[in-house]
Design a protein around this motif. Sequence first.
Motif, short mmCIF file in Angstrom:
data_model
loop_
_atom_site.label_atom_id
_atom_site.label_comp_id
_atom_site.label_asym_id
_atom_site.label_seq_id
_atom_site.Cartn_x
_atom_site.Cartn_y
_atom_site.Cartn_z
N GLU A 72 43.03 18.49 27.75
CA GLU A 72 42.60 18.79 26.46
C GLU A 72 44.02 18.11 25.39
N ASP A 73 44.92 18.52 25.78
CA ASP A 73 46.19 18.08 24.90
C ASP A 73 46.43 16.56 24.94
N ALA A 74 46.57 15.95 26.28
CA ALA A 74 46.21 14.55 26.26
C ALA A 74 45.31 13.92 25.48
N ALA A 75 44.02 14.37 25.51
CA ALA A 75 42.97 13.56 24.69
C ALA A 75 43.14 13.83 23.23
N ASP A 76 43.79 14.86 22.93
CA ASP A 76 44.06 15.25 21.32
C ASP A 76 45.29 14.03 21.07
N ALA A 77 46.12 13.97 21.51
CA ALA A 77 47.32 13.20 21.63
C ALA A 77 46.99 11.58 21.41
N LEU A 78 45.73 11.41 22.20
CA LEU A 78 45.41 9.87 22.19
C LEU A 78 44.60 9.64 21.03
N GLU A 79 43.82 10.54 20.53
CA GLU A 79 43.03 10.45 19.49
C GLU A 79 43.73 10.27 17.86
N GLN A 80 44.85 11.14 18.00
CA GLN A 80 45.65 11.09 16.96
C GLN A 80 46.39 9.76 16.65
N LEU A 81 46.91 9.09 17.92
CA LEU A 81 47.52 7.70 18.04
C LEU A 81 46.43 6.74 17.65
N ALA A 82 45.26 6.74 17.95
CA ALA A 82 44.22 5.89 18.02
C ALA A 82 43.75 6.04 16.22
N ALA A 108 35.67 14.61 31.15
CA ALA A 108 35.64 14.88 29.54
C ALA A 108 36.79 14.35 28.88
N ALA A 109 37.91 14.28 29.34
CA ALA A 109 39.18 13.80 28.66
C ALA A 109 39.00 12.03 28.70
N TYR A 110 38.82 11.67 29.85
CA TYR A 110 38.71 10.34 29.87
C TYR A 110 37.67 9.69 29.07
N ARG A 111 36.56 10.56 28.85
CA ARG A 111 35.61 9.96 28.07
C ARG A 111 35.85 9.73 26.33
N ARG A 112 36.83 10.91 26.16
CA ARG A 112 37.55 10.87 24.97
C ARG A 112 38.46 9.86 24.72
N PHE A 113 39.36 9.44 25.71
CA PHE A 113 39.82 8.08 25.61
C PHE A 113 39.28 6.98 25.47
N GLU A 133 30.83 5.22 37.71
CA GLU A 133 30.02 6.31 38.70
C GLU A 133 30.31 7.46 37.97
N HIS A 134 31.33 7.74 37.27
CA HIS A 134 31.80 9.15 36.80
C HIS A 134 32.01 9.43 35.31
#
Length: 346
Positions: A72-82, A108-113, A133-134
Amino acid sequence: MPAEAPPLCLVWGPPGHGVTDYGADVARAVARGDAAARIVPVGDLSAALGAVRPGERVHLHATDRLLGRTLEDAADALEQLAAACRLTLTLHDLPQDSDGTGYDRRVAAYRRFFAAAEAVAVNSEHERMLVSEHLGAVPEPRVIPLGTRAPAPHPDAAAAAPTDLIVLIAGFVYPGKGHDVALRAAAEAVAALRAAGRPVGRAVVRALGAASPGHDGDVAALRARAAELGASFEISGFLDDATFAASLRAPGIPVAAHEHVSASRSMLDWIEAGRRPLVVRSRYSDEMDRLRPGTWTLFHPAELAARLADAWEHPASTWLASGRSLAPTLDDVAASYRAWWDEVAR
């Protein structure tokens, strides 16, 4: 009209991490072809946000473990960068069934990426299929295969073959990397060679690298398993780049038998060192065999003992012929990224 300058290449993470190092390799290849390329190494989100200019085009090679302590932290960080730039991504370590209890959170995280980025690339058709597939209804990624570095000079002759049957496995030690499979197969190969009257010594599996963090217990278990089989398990510990490169060219049989791979830098490490490794068959290794034919020997798991015995008797089979093409190279890959970035920018 002159071509637009390439995006800022962010290189996120510590040197020595496979994704970080590969991102740096690609960035340097881009810079070789375009003096306007800008490369910035960063260690965390704060540094990344400080490096980008508002609205700037940015490219990042990423995997969840580099971006945050949790998914979840990883997805948050990437969204802030984007939100601060126009971000394209190359995603590594795509979710797959072997993720076990973390599977749903990784999906869920990779969908957010995907949702955060303007466009996404992956490193193989196998990974593109993993996305389908996933991850479900996300934009289809561009496939840009891993590129090779310049190969090491080919030896005038392969190093003298040892009496021991030595299996070399490159990289970190962790479950599913194939060390246990190799131990069983090496012990079986030695038994078969002795039964045929061949002057073979011990069965040895040598890990060229350290235990992955938290996996020291796996090293102890592998040593115990080796003792049960009448074999030996050795681990080098951390190797600097020069020592690692030399170790890849040491006497022994190179093997890549890791399960659940999505894309493998260690397979390229072997061929860049002039070796022709034994590689377990999978959707990914079959694809790589089509991409770079004649650079590896594929095997089904049940065949490994016989393959090891044959390689011990014919050590030249574990070396590539001089001059063998390893394309696509990093320079080829840089050209593919430039073309893709230009399409995304239009």
